[in-house]
Scaffold this active site. Structure first.
Site, short mmCIF file in Angstrom:
data_model
loop_
_atom_site.label_atom_id
_atom_site.label_comp_id
_atom_site.label_asym_id
_atom_site.label_seq_id
_atom_site.Cartn_x
_atom_site.Cartn_y
_atom_site.Cartn_z
N GLY A 8 0.82 -1.21 0.00
CA GLY A 8 0.00 0.00 0.00
C GLY A 8 0.85 1.25 0.00
N GLY A 11 -0.34 5.29 -0.87
CA GLY A 11 -1.19 6.14 -0.05
C GLY A 11 -0.45 7.29 0.60
N GLN A 12 -1.17 7.99 1.50
CA GLN A 12 -0.62 9.17 2.14
C GLN A 12 0.63 8.84 2.96
OE1 GLN A 12 -2.87 10.80 5.39
NE2 GLN A 12 -2.15 12.90 5.03
N TYR A 141 -14.41 1.12 9.72
CA TYR A 141 -12.97 1.40 9.79
C TYR A 141 -12.46 1.09 11.19
CZ TYR A 141 -8.68 4.23 9.67
OH TYR A 141 -7.37 4.68 9.75
N LYS A 145 -9.79 -1.83 12.68
CA LYS A 145 -8.59 -1.49 13.45
C LYS A 145 -8.53 -2.27 14.76
CE LYS A 145 -6.75 1.22 10.48
NZ LYS A 145 -5.58 0.71 9.70
#
Length: 316
Positions: A8, A11-12, A141, A145
């Site tokens: 990933g 992403g940011q 979300y 987590k």
């Protein structure tokens, strides 16, 4: 850590973590991967793989090909976007993690996976949220987590997988815009100010949330993964934070440097409900004690740095 795989990486966090890890461990020793094609100098400075993290065989192939000893699993669908497609949020968030943990079990790798302030919910103490407390999130979300924290601890206790994690607050970056997070406004507001544009804030003016500047977040990842495992009590997952503020307060700070900047409010019901369920600020004393976490930026110093960098960029 000697040879690292970032899952990933587009992403940011991944885009900036790629650069930092390659500077620290060498370009050829950090493999970046994503489902989307990765282009640009940051990625092309070292090995790139196209990996769908929900397919364990693709992760295994990369680990074997490059003799990987640490996996950084950053694949996730952020909070507000995940609420629009909960099954996608679950399949990416948990599917990717399970595949990374199982690969780590098979090939003796360490694993880092970011958790989030979203792992908490409305029944969690809002001020000074303890390291160990009730976690009953109200978003998919957040559910991913909490599940991820439990899975990571299970793989450590059951199989000895060196899994480590932090609960990030909202992350603010001058490099990459976020996509679909509840705290995105705290990044977007700086971009609007630097461009001289009016900003429409999706949260009400008194919504207080925990935040962190990306350089502190990246250092937290590296420092935790390099920490002596004998000193780690919690592992999955450490509270970390650097500052907390409201839209009204960040606006006032930016106005010190951009007097003509204008912000208006148009509350997004989904983002507001998510933000209202998250802590105002977390107690990160365990991270400070167990592996020496210490952020460098507060709201004032971050604002100066963000605006200086962004104004130079947009002036070109």
């Amino acid at each position: 850590m000697k040879r690292l795989l970032i899952v990933g990486a587009g992403g940011q966090i991944g885009s900036e973590l790629t650069k930092l890890l390659r500077q620290k461990y060498g370009n050829e020793n950090v493999v970046c991967s994503d489902l989307r094609p990765l282009k640009g100098e940051i990625y092309e400075s070292g090995p790139i793989e196209r990996i769908d993290s929900t397919q364990i065989t693709q992760i295994i192939e990369a680990v074997k090909k490059y003799d990987i000893d640490a996996i950084f699993n950053l694949a996730a669908i952020l909070s507000a976007t995940a609420e629009l497609n909960p099954m996608l949020g679950w399949n990416v968030g948990i599917g990717s993690l399970v595949n990374c943990l199982e690969t780590a079990r098979l090939f003796n790798c360490a694993v880092f996976t970011p958790s989030s302030i979203g792992a908490f919910g409305p029944s969690t103490p809002l001020d000074g949220t303890p390291q160990d407390t009730i976690q009953r999130p109200g978003t998919i979300y957040g559910v991913t987590k909490v599940t991820g924290e439990l899975l990571s601890d299970y793989y450590f206790k059951r199989f000895g997988v060196d899994a480590r994690s932090v609960r990030f607050p909202g992350l603010i970056s001058n490099v990459t815009l976020p996509g679909g997070g509840t705290t995105d406004y705290a990044v977007e507001i700086y971009y609007a100010a630097a461009k001289g544009e009016k900003f429409i804030c999706p949260l009400n003016e008194n919504t207080q949330l925990d935040m962190m500047y990306m350089p502190d977040a990246l250092n937290a990842i590296v420092n935790l993964m390099e920490a002596d495992p004998k000193k780690l009590v919690h592992r999955n997952s450490f509270n970390v934070t650097a500052m907390h503020f409201t839209p009204k307060e960040i606006y006032a700070e930016i106005k010190k440097h951009c007097p003509d900047f204008v912000m208006e409010y148009k509350v997004d019901p989904i983002k507001q409900s998510i933000a209202d369920s998250w802590p105002n600020w977390m107690d990160d004393s365990c991270a400070r004690k167990e592996w020496g976490f210490k952020p460098e930026f507060d709201l004032a110093s971050m604002t100066v740095d963000m605006l200086t960098i962004l104004k130079k960029r947009f002036a070109k």
